[in-house]
Design an enzyme around this catalytic site. Structure first.
Site, mmCIF file in Angstrom:
data_model
loop_
_atom_site.group_PDB
_atom_site.id
_atom_site.type_symbol
_atom_site.label_atom_id
_atom_site.label_comp_id
_atom_site.label_asym_id
_atom_site.label_seq_id
_atom_site.Cartn_x
_atom_site.Cartn_y
_atom_site.Cartn_z
ATOM 1 N N LYS A 67 0.816 -1.231 0.000
ATOM 2 C CA LYS A 67 0.000 0.000 0.000
ATOM 3 C C LYS A 67 0.846 1.276 0.000
ATOM 4 O O LYS A 67 0.487 2.260 -0.644
ATOM 5 C CB LYS A 67 -0.957 0.009 1.198
ATOM 6 C CG LYS A 67 -2.097 -0.999 1.080
ATOM 7 C CD LYS A 67 -3.045 -0.843 2.255
ATOM 8 C CE LYS A 67 -4.149 -1.887 2.219
ATOM 9 N NZ LYS A 67 -5.122 -1.676 3.305
ATOM 10 N N GLY A 129 -3.258 1.857 18.407
ATOM 11 C CA GLY A 129 -2.267 1.650 17.359
ATOM 12 C C GLY A 129 -2.035 2.916 16.555
ATOM 13 O O GLY A 129 -2.921 3.768 16.441
ATOM 14 N N GLY A 239 -14.086 -6.313 11.652
ATOM 15 C CA GLY A 239 -13.880 -5.506 10.456
ATOM 16 C C GLY A 239 -14.366 -6.107 9.149
ATOM 17 O O GLY A 239 -14.008 -5.596 8.086
#
Length: 270
Positions: A67, A129, A239
């Site tokens: 990514k 995070g 998720g």
């Protein structure tokens, strides 16, 4: 007579686990789009994208570990992708430029607010995070206007970097620094709970009526989800919906058609 299919794919390494081919094939069937969507195991990312484009490919999804590389490779980045520091969707304009977008954050926000009717506006939000996954979703979360957005990370400096990047609309914290604070929505953006670990979270972080959301998903409840249930969260989510919603936004960017995500989410849950 043979139908002409437009070619799309997801690139990653590893890639065999990817649910993207199933999701996009379901979207195409539902909306009557003639596409072929493959999962491509890639070593040399730049070379693979060039080859895909040369062979007439129309668009790509990008997953781990490419990514950030995709962000560097594209010619033009959307505002969302620019801030995200990562690109998970590529398409080509008429001049052949590579356009980079990041649909992760919009997928997360849609799953929460549309699929589950959660409220982000005026809520105290804690995100666990400060890695690439979290940076990738911050812009749409902040656009939803939470009352407060705190990022907790083992290395506080990484959380502080994100706070600076997003003009200090975020408060950086250590896990220790969360004690005596409570939140309406806690989002886990670490992958630790899939490896059987959890950040050192104090008891009492959940306000009355709090929701918890794990950006990861697994066949059974993640360790973070188990913690959230033990702490009394009224809603605990994984998720999977985010995965389908971010894919739907990619599909819309490529095809100009918005698929119905609900049947696809149900299909993946079964």
């Amino acid at each position: 007579m043979s139908l002409k299919f437009d070619h799309y794919a997801v690139m990653g390494n590893p890639i065999a686990h990817s649910k993207s081919p199933m999701i996009h094939t379901a979207f195409a069937k539902q909306t009557g789009q003639n596409i072929q969507y493959d999962a491509l195991l890639v070593n040399n990312f730049t070379e693979a994208v060039s080859e895909f484009k040369k062979n007439g490919g129309k668009g790509l999804n990008i997953t781990v570990p490419f990514k950030q590389q995709a962000w560097e490779l594209v010619d033009i980045r959307s505002k969302r992708a620019e801030k995200a520091g990562a690109v998970n969707t590529i398409y080509f304009d008429q001049q052949g430029h590579l356009i980079g977008e990041n649909t992760d954050g919009i997928g997360l926000v849609r799953d929460l607010t549309i699929n589950h009717k959660a409220k982000i506006a005026q809520q105290r939000v804690l995100i666990l995070g400060a890695g690439g996954a979290v940076r990738g979703v911050l812009e749409p979360i902040l656009a939803a206007a939470p009352a407060q957005c705190v990022i907790a990370n083992r290395t506080v400096a990484k959380a502080e970097q994100l706070a600076q990047l997003f003009d200090h609309k975020i408060i950086a914290s250590s896990y220790e620094g969360l004690k005596n604070h409570s939140f309406d929505l806690i989002i886990n953006g670490t992958s630790a709970s899939l490896q059987g670990a959890l950040p050192p979270l104090a008891d009492g972080l959940l306000a009355e009526g709090a929701w918890c959301y794990d950006m990861m998903y697994a066949k059974t409840a993640t360790l973070f989800m188990q913690w959230a249930q033990q702490q009394g969260a009224i809603k605990v989510l994984d998720g999977l919906g985010m995965l389908v919603e971010q894919a739907a936004e990619s599909f819309y960017l490529w095809r100009g058609v918005k698929p119905d995500t609900q049947p696809v989410i149900k299909q993946l849950q079964s």
